[in-house]
Write a protein that holds these residues in place. Structure first.
Motif, PDB file in Angstrom:
ATOM      1  N   GLY A 157       1.412  -1.094  -0.435  1.00  0.00           N
ATOM      2  CA  GLY A 157       0.061   0.263   0.047  1.00  0.00           C
ATOM      3  C   GLY A 157       0.849   1.268   0.092  1.00  0.00           C
ATOM      4  O   GLY A 157       0.520   1.978  -0.193  1.00  0.00           O
ATOM      5  N   LEU A 158       2.267   1.105   0.065  1.00  0.00           N
ATOM      6  CA  LEU A 158       2.970   1.882  -0.121  1.00  0.00           C
ATOM      7  C   LEU A 158       3.081   2.971  -1.270  1.00  0.00           C
ATOM      8  O   LEU A 158       3.078   1.612  -2.321  1.00  0.00           O
ATOM      9  N   PRO A 159       3.324   3.882  -1.760  1.00  0.00           N
ATOM     10  CA  PRO A 159       3.536   4.900  -3.206  1.00  0.00           C
ATOM     11  C   PRO A 159       4.748   4.049  -3.585  1.00  0.00           C
ATOM     12  O   PRO A 159       5.860   3.691  -3.556  1.00  0.00           O
ATOM     13  N   ALA A 160       4.950   3.267  -4.727  1.00  0.00           N
ATOM     14  CA  ALA A 160       5.723   2.819  -5.943  1.00  0.00           C
ATOM     15  C   ALA A 160       6.879   3.383  -6.219  1.00  0.00           C
ATOM     16  O   ALA A 160       7.903   3.295  -5.523  1.00  0.00           O
TER      17      ALA A 160
ATOM     18  N   ASP B 264      13.175   2.294 -13.101  1.00  0.00           N
ATOM     19  CA  ASP B 264      11.550   2.784 -12.002  1.00  0.00           C
ATOM     20  C   ASP B 264      11.085   3.907 -11.879  1.00  0.00           C
ATOM     21  O   ASP B 264      10.370   5.046 -11.762  1.00  0.00           O
ATOM     22  N   LEU B 265      12.105   4.581 -10.857  1.00  0.00           N
ATOM     23  CA  LEU B 265      12.317   6.390 -10.721  1.00  0.00           C
ATOM     24  C   LEU B 265      12.117   6.904 -11.757  1.00  0.00           C
ATOM     25  O   LEU B 265      11.617   7.605 -11.457  1.00  0.00           O
ATOM     26  N   ILE B 266      12.778   6.548 -12.276  1.00  0.00           N
ATOM     27  CA  ILE B 266      12.926   7.345 -13.570  1.00  0.00           C
ATOM     28  C   ILE B 266      11.568   7.494 -14.764  1.00  0.00           C
ATOM     29  O   ILE B 266      11.158   8.567 -14.391  1.00  0.00           O
ATOM     30  N   LYS B 267      10.863   6.366 -14.587  1.00  0.00           N
ATOM     31  CA  LYS B 267       9.894   5.832 -15.053  1.00  0.00           C
ATOM     32  C   LYS B 267       8.308   7.053 -14.476  1.00  0.00           C
ATOM     33  O   LYS B 267       7.876   7.258 -15.417  1.00  0.00           O
ATOM     34  N   SER B 268       8.851   6.824 -13.086  1.00  0.00           N
ATOM     35  CA  SER B 268       7.824   7.421 -12.396  1.00  0.00           C
ATOM     36  C   SER B 268       7.899   9.544 -12.669  1.00  0.00           C
ATOM     37  O   SER B 268       7.346   9.750 -11.730  1.00  0.00           O
ATOM     38  N   GLY B 269       9.266   9.332 -13.000  1.00  0.00           N
ATOM     39  CA  GLY B 269       9.055  10.702 -12.988  1.00  0.00           C
ATOM     40  C   GLY B 269       9.943  11.448 -11.803  1.00  0.00           C
ATOM     41  O   GLY B 269       9.945  13.082 -11.877  1.00  0.00           O
ATOM     42  N   MET B 270      10.707  10.897 -11.690  1.00  0.00           N
ATOM     43  CA  MET B 270      11.676  11.493 -10.761  1.00  0.00           C
ATOM     44  C   MET B 270      12.356  12.238 -10.734  1.00  0.00           C
ATOM     45  O   MET B 270      12.812  11.120 -12.007  1.00  0.00           O
ATOM     46  N   SER B 271      13.309  13.742 -11.041  1.00  0.00           N
ATOM     47  CA  SER B 271      14.034  13.739 -11.308  1.00  0.00           C
ATOM     48  C   SER B 271      15.342  12.728 -11.064  1.00  0.00           C
ATOM     49  O   SER B 271      15.815  12.515 -10.358  1.00  0.00           O
ATOM     50  N   VAL B 272      16.219  13.448 -12.543  1.00  0.00           N
ATOM     51  CA  VAL B 272      17.488  12.703 -12.299  1.00  0.00           C
ATOM     52  C   VAL B 272      17.643  13.686 -11.409  1.00  0.00           C
ATOM     53  O   VAL B 272      18.833  12.857 -10.295  1.00  0.00           O
ATOM     54  N   GLU B 273      17.986  15.303 -11.043  1.00  0.00           N
ATOM     55  CA  GLU B 273      18.977  15.568  -9.981  1.00  0.00           C
ATOM     56  C   GLU B 273      18.661  15.419  -8.696  1.00  0.00           C
ATOM     57  O   GLU B 273      19.694  14.636  -7.645  1.00  0.00           O
ATOM     58  N   LYS B 274      17.278  14.333  -8.424  1.00  0.00           N
ATOM     59  CA  LYS B 274      16.986  14.324  -6.767  1.00  0.00           C
ATOM     60  C   LYS B 274      17.549  12.773  -6.782  1.00  0.00           C
ATOM     61  O   LYS B 274      17.932  11.881  -5.677  1.00  0.00           O
ATOM     62  N   ILE B 275      17.025  11.937  -7.961  1.00  0.00           N
ATOM     63  CA  ILE B 275      18.342  10.477  -8.092  1.00  0.00           C
ATOM     64  C   ILE B 275      19.118  10.357  -7.300  1.00  0.00           C
ATOM     65  O   ILE B 275      20.095   9.494  -6.630  1.00  0.00           O
ATOM     66  N   VAL B 276      20.260  11.098  -8.307  1.00  0.00           N
ATOM     67  CA  VAL B 276      21.587  11.258  -7.897  1.00  0.00           C
ATOM     68  C   VAL B 276      22.387  12.002  -6.213  1.00  0.00           C
ATOM     69  O   VAL B 276      23.307  11.452  -5.878  1.00  0.00           O
ATOM     70  N   LEU B 277      21.220  12.969  -5.869  1.00  0.00           N
ATOM     71  CA  LEU B 277      21.604  13.274  -4.744  1.00  0.00           C
ATOM     72  C   LEU B 277      21.087  12.552  -3.565  1.00  0.00           C
ATOM     73  O   LEU B 277      20.999  12.485  -2.212  1.00  0.00           O
ATOM     74  N   VAL B 278      20.693  11.462  -3.426  1.00  0.00           N
ATOM     75  CA  VAL B 278      20.058  10.122  -2.915  1.00  0.00           C
ATOM     76  C   VAL B 278      20.970   9.602  -1.887  1.00  0.00           C
ATOM     77  O   VAL B 278      20.783  10.036   0.092  1.00  0.00           O
TER      78      VAL B 278
END
Length: 129
Positions: free
Chosen positions: A29-32, A56-70
């Protein structure tokens, strides 16, 4: 060295792991997007190149900037929601359990954001990775 295919060597074990992964990604039930964000952070901590998969994160629309800064999300909190920050913090706490011992303080902080059921589900997601 070539390693065995788990599903060929231990059919029941492979199916059990696949079922757990299926539950973690579709049954909690948590968001994908949150699930895949947590998978990414846990994989980074574990140093698992195979598991660090951002598709999957890119497909969901998460920005590359955000992914890189995880890996440095604490210094980039402006990119992460309160829920994401709480999930990332708990993921780090649980993944590094030998160091953190999943402290009561960290548990209370995560519980205050997620509630009991969602925190259990989040912990299942973390453990799955």
């Amino acid at each position: 060295m070539k390693r065995p295919n788990w599903f060929q060597v231990s059919d029941k074990g492979g199916k059990a792991i696949a079922a757990l992964h299926h539950y973690a990604t579709t049954g909690t039930g948590l968001p994908a997007e949150l699930i895949h964000l947590i998978f990414l952070r846990v994989s980074q901590i574990n140093g698992c190149a195979h598991c660090i998969d951002t598709r999957d994160l890119i497909k969901s629309g998460m920005s590359v900037e955000k992914i890189v800064l995880v890996p440095v999300w604490r210094e980039a909190t402006y990119l992460f929601s309160d829920i994401e920050q709480a999930a990332l913090s708990w993921a780090e706490e649980v993944t590094r359990v030998s160091e953190t011992h999943a402290s009561d303080e960290a548990y209370s902080a995560a519980l205050s954001v997620f509630g009991e059921k969602d925190l259990v589900e989040l912990t299942i997601v973390i453990a799955t990775m």
